[in-house]
Each structure stands twice: as C-alpha cells, then as structure tokens.
Design a protein around this motif. Structure first.
Motif: not given
Length: 219
Positions: A21, A26, A192, A205
């Motif tokens: 995330r 990332q 989520d 993400l």
C-alpha cells in the motif's frame, strides 16, 4: 459462501500488505511482485488446511513414517496480468497443480465510470471433478472474478471452488457471495470498505498490474 479474511487476526501478513500500500515502497516493482507472491504463499497455506488428505507410508533411512498427504487434483487459474505473482506464490506450495491462464480486463465505455469485462485469451485443462483455485489479487467489483468463472464453465464442473485475492472491497465480496455457490471459499488477505466512482478499491493500493509490471497504454 465461506469467507476467510486473514486480516481478522494479526500476523506477519500485515507487513507485506503495508509495503504494497505504501506509495514510497511500492515504487520498487520487484518488491511489489515479491510481496504479492509471499501473500499468495500464506493464502495457499491457509487454503491447504481445508483440502483432502490420504495417509501414505514414507520410508526413511531408519524406518517408516505415516504422513497425511494432499489428495486433491488442483487446477490453479490466474487472471492476467496482475495475477502472475499471486499465481507464482500459490504454485510455490501447490507445485503439482495443473495451470490455467485467462485475460480479463475492463473495457471502459463512453463514460469513465462505466465498463464491461472483456475475456480474450484462455488456456485451461479439464476442470471436471477437480479443485479449482481462481486467483486475482484485486477483488474490486467482483465482475472480473465472475466473468472468468463463467468463461471456464465449458471446461467442466469442478468438485470445489476456491477464490483467492489479496485486497478486496466489501461491495465486491458481497457481489461474489451473491453469484457463487454457497460452498465456494474465498481466501483474502484484507477487505477495504469503499469503491470510488470508477470502481477502484479505496484506500486500496492503485493498479496492481501497473505496479507489478509497469504502466500500459490504454486502448
């Protein structure tokens, strides 16, 4: 549907999800892919506890040991392209599995908020009376998962179906729960609560395929 949400209990899995995330972490594509793979391994391990086993006598240098070994004919199917690292993680544990691959992507219509799922490439062995593990890292609306499952139906009727995802939205989870058999299992790392107007998971993400393999040209 049997929903197995691994985030309901704290584990090292949280660290892998946090890195996926985190916008500063990332950007490292290799680490992003590896984190998906590691999560696939954890989900595969948990999934394996629900499968079927037979006892086999294994000869050691000093005697014989009876061990319970997996007795499922598994077909592992992933949705290209974001599903490749997840597929690899599952395959690390189910190394004798047969494999299937399918391309399913969102084709946006005139309005950016509307889209249809287009399935093009598909390679699959027989699914008749086998254990199907269908893997897609992002479970947003649930439409890709359902479209993929529908496309697989000509290849036979599985004995059991397991869906595997890294991050899902509650709306997508509710959608597949309404459209899959009550005996289906969903194995997911975390859920989520929200989708935005374009059908992307929030906080999510981002685009898992782009983060794993680089941005693509839209068509």
């Amino acid at each position: 549907m049997h929903i197995h949400n691994l985030s309901e209990k704290n584990s090292i899995l949280n660290s892998f999800i946090a890195e996926m995330r985190d916008v500063t972490v990332q950007k490292d594509r290799m680490r992003f892919r590896r984190n998906i793979e590691r999560i696939g391994e954890i989900l595969g391990y948990e999934l394996s506890k629900s499968l079927h086993y037979n006892t086999k006598a294994v000869k050691t240098p000093l005697g014989t040991c009876n061990i319970h070994l997996l007795n499922n004919d598994i077909v592992l199917c992933s949705i290209l392209r974001a599903g490749v690292p997840l597929h690899n993680g599952l395959l690390n544990y189910f190394d004798d599995a047969e494999n299937a691959f399918i391309s399913a992507y969102r084709h946006h219509k005139e309005q950016p908020e509307t889209f249809e799922i287009v399935v093009e490439y598909l390679a699959c062995p027989s699914l008749e009376n086998k254990t199907l593990i269908l893997a897609d890292p992002m479970l947003a609306t649930g439409q890709s998962m359902l479209a993929t499952y529908e496309a697989l139906k000509p290849f036979g009727t599985p004995k059991e179906v397991h869906l595997v995802s890294v991050i899902g939205a509650q709306k997508g989870v509710d959608f597949i729960e309404s459209n899959f058999s009550k005996n289906t299992h969903l194995w997911i790392a975390t859920i989520d609560q929200t989708l935005n107007s374009k059908g992307y998971i929030v906080p999510g993400l981002g685009d898992a395929g782009d983060l794993a393999f680089g941005e693509k040209l839209q068509h």
